[in-house]
Write a protein that holds these residues in place. Sequence first.
Motif, PDB file in Angstrom:
ATOM      1  N   ALA A  28       0.843  -1.199   0.000  1.00  0.00           N
ATOM      2  CA  ALA A  28       0.000   0.000   0.000  1.00  0.00           C
ATOM      3  C   ALA A  28       0.880   1.252   0.000  1.00  0.00           C
ATOM      4  CB  ALA A  28      -0.933  -0.003   1.204  1.00  0.00           C
ATOM      5  N   ILE A  29       1.946   1.241   0.802  1.00  0.00           N
ATOM      6  CA  ILE A  29       2.838   2.406   0.833  1.00  0.00           C
ATOM      7  C   ILE A  29       3.503   2.581  -0.533  1.00  0.00           C
ATOM      8  CG2 ILE A  29       4.908   3.411   1.877  1.00  0.00           C
ATOM      9  CD1 ILE A  29       4.169   1.814   4.459  1.00  0.00           C
ATOM     10  N   ALA A  30       3.871   1.452  -1.140  1.00  0.00           N
ATOM     11  CA  ALA A  30       4.562   1.502  -2.441  1.00  0.00           C
ATOM     12  C   ALA A  30       3.627   1.858  -3.589  1.00  0.00           C
ATOM     13  CB  ALA A  30       5.237   0.155  -2.714  1.00  0.00           C
ATOM     14  N   GLY A  31       2.324   1.927  -3.321  1.00  0.00           N
ATOM     15  CA  GLY A  31       1.375   2.263  -4.393  1.00  0.00           C
ATOM     16  C   GLY A  31       0.998   1.073  -5.253  1.00  0.00           C
ATOM     17  N   VAL A  32       1.394  -0.119  -4.813  1.00  0.00           N
ATOM     18  CA  VAL A  32       1.110  -1.326  -5.595  1.00  0.00           C
ATOM     19  C   VAL A  32      -0.344  -1.766  -5.397  1.00  0.00           C
ATOM     20  CG1 VAL A  32       1.770  -3.757  -5.929  1.00  0.00           C
ATOM     21  CG2 VAL A  32       3.527  -2.035  -5.473  1.00  0.00           C
ATOM     22  N   VAL A  33      -0.847  -1.603  -4.164  1.00  0.00           N
ATOM     23  CA  VAL A  33      -2.283  -1.832  -3.926  1.00  0.00           C
ATOM     24  C   VAL A  33      -2.885  -0.521  -3.398  1.00  0.00           C
ATOM     25  CG1 VAL A  33      -2.064  -4.317  -3.465  1.00  0.00           C
ATOM     26  CG2 VAL A  33      -2.001  -2.728  -1.560  1.00  0.00           C
ATOM     27  N   SER A  52      -9.182   3.790   2.164  1.00  0.00           N
ATOM     28  CA  SER A  52      -9.369   5.050   2.884  1.00  0.00           C
ATOM     29  C   SER A  52      -8.093   5.345   3.649  1.00  0.00           C
ATOM     30  CB  SER A  52     -10.565   4.948   3.838  1.00  0.00           C
ATOM     31  OG  SER A  52     -10.305   3.965   4.815  1.00  0.00           O
ATOM     32  N   GLY A  53      -7.989   6.563   4.162  1.00  0.00           N
ATOM     33  CA  GLY A  53      -6.792   6.985   4.872  1.00  0.00           C
ATOM     34  C   GLY A  53      -5.817   7.677   3.933  1.00  0.00           C
ATOM     35  N   SER A  54      -4.679   8.090   4.481  1.00  0.00           N
ATOM     36  CA  SER A  54      -3.726   8.816   3.633  1.00  0.00           C
ATOM     37  C   SER A  54      -2.284   8.405   3.922  1.00  0.00           C
ATOM     38  CB  SER A  54      -3.886  10.317   3.848  1.00  0.00           C
ATOM     39  OG  SER A  54      -3.428  10.653   5.133  1.00  0.00           O
ATOM     40  N   ILE A  55      -1.452   8.630   2.906  1.00  0.00           N
ATOM     41  CA  ILE A  55      -0.017   8.335   3.017  1.00  0.00           C
ATOM     42  C   ILE A  55       0.738   9.597   2.601  1.00  0.00           C
ATOM     43  CG2 ILE A  55       1.870   6.863   2.199  1.00  0.00           C
ATOM     44  CD1 ILE A  55      -0.349   4.753   1.512  1.00  0.00           C
ATOM     45  N   THR A  56       1.659   9.993   3.469  1.00  0.00           N
ATOM     46  CA  THR A  56       2.423  11.214   3.213  1.00  0.00           C
ATOM     47  C   THR A  56       3.906  10.882   3.216  1.00  0.00           C
ATOM     48  OG1 THR A  56       0.734  12.356   4.498  1.00  0.00           O
ATOM     49  CG2 THR A  56       2.692  13.613   3.996  1.00  0.00           C
ATOM     50  N   MET A  57       4.603  11.352   2.189  1.00  0.00           N
ATOM     51  CA  MET A  57       6.034  11.097   2.106  1.00  0.00           C
ATOM     52  C   MET A  57       6.745  12.432   2.025  1.00  0.00           C
ATOM     53  SD  MET A  57       7.430   8.066  -0.305  1.00  0.00           S
ATOM     54  CE  MET A  57       6.247   6.871   0.282  1.00  0.00           C
ATOM     55  N   ASP A  58       7.606  12.675   2.989  1.00  0.00           N
ATOM     56  CA  ASP A  58       8.354  13.920   2.998  1.00  0.00           C
ATOM     57  C   ASP A  58       7.409  15.130   2.916  1.00  0.00           C
ATOM     58  OD1 ASP A  58      10.782  14.969   3.346  1.00  0.00           O
ATOM     59  OD2 ASP A  58      11.455  14.770   1.270  1.00  0.00           O
ATOM     60  N   GLY A  59       6.288  15.027   3.570  1.00  0.00           N
ATOM     61  CA  GLY A  59       5.334  16.141   3.613  1.00  0.00           C
ATOM     62  C   GLY A  59       4.348  16.194   2.454  1.00  0.00           C
ATOM     63  N   ALA A  60       4.589  15.393   1.404  1.00  0.00           N
ATOM     64  CA  ALA A  60       3.680  15.429   0.239  1.00  0.00           C
ATOM     65  C   ALA A  60       2.665  14.294   0.343  1.00  0.00           C
ATOM     66  CB  ALA A  60       4.485  15.292  -1.045  1.00  0.00           C
ATOM     67  N   ASN A  61       1.433  14.594   0.033  1.00  0.00           N
ATOM     68  CA  ASN A  61       0.393  13.565   0.063  1.00  0.00           C
ATOM     69  C   ASN A  61       0.557  12.660  -1.169  1.00  0.00           C
ATOM     70  OD1 ASN A  61      -1.886  12.013   0.127  1.00  0.00           O
ATOM     71  ND2 ASN A  61      -3.284  13.714   0.548  1.00  0.00           N
ATOM     72  N   VAL A  62       0.865  11.395  -0.935  1.00  0.00           N
ATOM     73  CA  VAL A  62       1.094  10.464  -2.050  1.00  0.00           C
ATOM     74  C   VAL A  62       0.001   9.392  -2.124  1.00  0.00           C
ATOM     75  CG1 VAL A  62       3.588  10.836  -2.132  1.00  0.00           C
ATOM     76  CG2 VAL A  62       2.674   9.028  -0.672  1.00  0.00           C
ATOM     77  N   THR A  63      -1.085   9.613  -1.415  1.00  0.00           N
ATOM     78  CA  THR A  63      -2.193   8.652  -1.436  1.00  0.00           C
ATOM     79  C   THR A  63      -2.678   8.505  -2.884  1.00  0.00           C
ATOM     80  OG1 THR A  63      -2.839   9.750   0.606  1.00  0.00           O
ATOM     81  CG2 THR A  63      -4.328   8.046  -0.235  1.00  0.00           C
ATOM     82  N   GLY A  64      -2.719   7.285  -3.370  1.00  0.00           N
ATOM     83  CA  GLY A  64      -3.205   7.059  -4.736  1.00  0.00           C
ATOM     84  C   GLY A  64      -2.152   7.279  -5.814  1.00  0.00           C
ATOM     85  N   ALA A  65      -0.941   7.664  -5.438  1.00  0.00           N
ATOM     86  CA  ALA A  65       0.117   7.878  -6.439  1.00  0.00           C
ATOM     87  C   ALA A  65       0.560   6.534  -7.022  1.00  0.00           C
ATOM     88  CB  ALA A  65       1.306   8.589  -5.795  1.00  0.00           C
ATOM     89  N   SER A  66       1.127   6.565  -8.229  1.00  0.00           N
ATOM     90  CA  SER A  66       1.560   5.325  -8.882  1.00  0.00           C
ATOM     91  C   SER A  66       2.840   4.805  -8.218  1.00  0.00           C
ATOM     92  CB  SER A  66       1.853   5.597 -10.362  1.00  0.00           C
ATOM     93  OG  SER A  66       2.994   6.421 -10.463  1.00  0.00           O
ATOM     94  N   PRO A  67       3.113   3.507  -8.374  1.00  0.00           N
ATOM     95  CA  PRO A  67       4.369   2.970  -7.815  1.00  0.00           C
ATOM     96  C   PRO A  67       5.598   3.707  -8.348  1.00  0.00           C
ATOM     97  CG  PRO A  67       2.924   1.182  -8.521  1.00  0.00           C
ATOM     98  CD  PRO A  67       2.262   2.457  -8.960  1.00  0.00           C
ATOM     99  N   GLU A  68       5.555   4.112  -9.615  1.00  0.00           N
ATOM    100  CA  GLU A  68       6.704   4.824 -10.206  1.00  0.00           C
ATOM    101  C   GLU A  68       6.914   6.166  -9.509  1.00  0.00           C
ATOM    102  OE1 GLU A  68       4.136   3.548 -11.940  1.00  0.00           O
ATOM    103  OE2 GLU A  68       5.186   1.775 -12.737  1.00  0.00           O
ATOM    104  N   ASP A  69       5.813   6.863  -9.267  1.00  0.00           N
ATOM    105  CA  ASP A  69       5.893   8.165  -8.625  1.00  0.00           C
ATOM    106  C   ASP A  69       6.456   8.020  -7.206  1.00  0.00           C
ATOM    107  OD1 ASP A  69       5.633  10.838  -8.215  1.00  0.00           O
ATOM    108  OD2 ASP A  69       3.490  10.784  -7.778  1.00  0.00           O
ATOM    109  N   ILE A  70       5.962   7.009  -6.505  1.00  0.00           N
ATOM    110  CA  ILE A  70       6.416   6.796  -5.127  1.00  0.00           C
ATOM    111  C   ILE A  70       7.896   6.397  -5.107  1.00  0.00           C
ATOM    112  CG2 ILE A  70       6.091   5.260  -3.116  1.00  0.00           C
ATOM    113  CD1 ILE A  70       3.054   5.628  -3.671  1.00  0.00           C
ATOM    114  N   ALA A  71       8.291   5.583  -6.072  1.00  0.00           N
ATOM    115  CA  ALA A  71       9.716   5.214  -6.176  1.00  0.00           C
ATOM    116  C   ALA A  71      10.562   6.452  -6.460  1.00  0.00           C
ATOM    117  CB  ALA A  71       9.903   4.168  -7.270  1.00  0.00           C
TER     118      ALA A  71
END
Length: 238
Positions: A48-53, A57-76
């Motif tokens: 889920a964190i990697a964007g693979v699934v 609901s809920g949210s994931i934030t990386m380095d202050g940016a909301n990455v919820t729903g982002a593609s695996p490539e974007d998260i990588a």
Amino acid sequence: MTLLAVDDITVSYGRLTALRGVTLKIAEGEVLFVTGPNGAGKSTLLNAIAGVVPAGSGSITMDGANVTGASPEDIARRGFSLVPEGRNVFGALSIEENLKVGTGMRADRHKIAGDLDSVYAEFPMLADRRHTAAGMLSGGQQQMLVIGRALMTAPRIMAIDEPSLGLAPKIIDQVYEILVRLRAQRKLTLLIVEQSSTRAMMTGGRMILIRGGRIVLEGAAADMIKDERLKQAYFGFG
Ligand code: ATP
């Protein structure tokens, strides 16, 4: 500084809910050890964190940016590198070809040769056998290779799913020695999933116990390992 924040995420596969309101934070340079019984939702958390699934609901934030729903490539691209369970090397490709597989998406292509050199410096065994087919390597060597491959994307966080699976104890120690060194040398943040918590002693840091898709216990790894509730979790606690 918080590098990764997972806030109240839920993940379902059809009618099966695999994660139920999981919240956690990982600071830069920290190690978070995720443990729990079979089917608890550990791999789902990483995926889920990697964007693979997708998180329902809920949210994931990386380095202050909301990455919820982002593609695996974007998260990588933002510095999250996932080493999935099962050591998926391309057996017919050489070690060097395996190391270069994920680098196509990098914007800083001029740094690839230098990163390859530093992976070889970290893993001399890979350097010596760079033209050998990856399928010829032992399980432990393949684990080193997939960690090396993850380093080739210049990650800030490396998430590793069950690095010890199927390896002999001596080899598991070597894998953990490398992870601990990478953390110290590169300030790499580590998210390590293991069904067994025995190696958490080597990593220090914090530990969470997941059961039935929920975090049921968390604390300093050194304290958690001694906690009777950790053992009980595998037999019905929570
Ligand atoms: P293990 O140690 O066995 O890998 P885990 O803690 O990593 O366990 P997950 O793999 O995240 O657990 O699985 C959580 C639940 O979700 C399990 O009931 C599993 O059967 C289910 N599950 C996982 N992946 C899928 C999928 N792709 N489709 C449907 N159900 C899935």
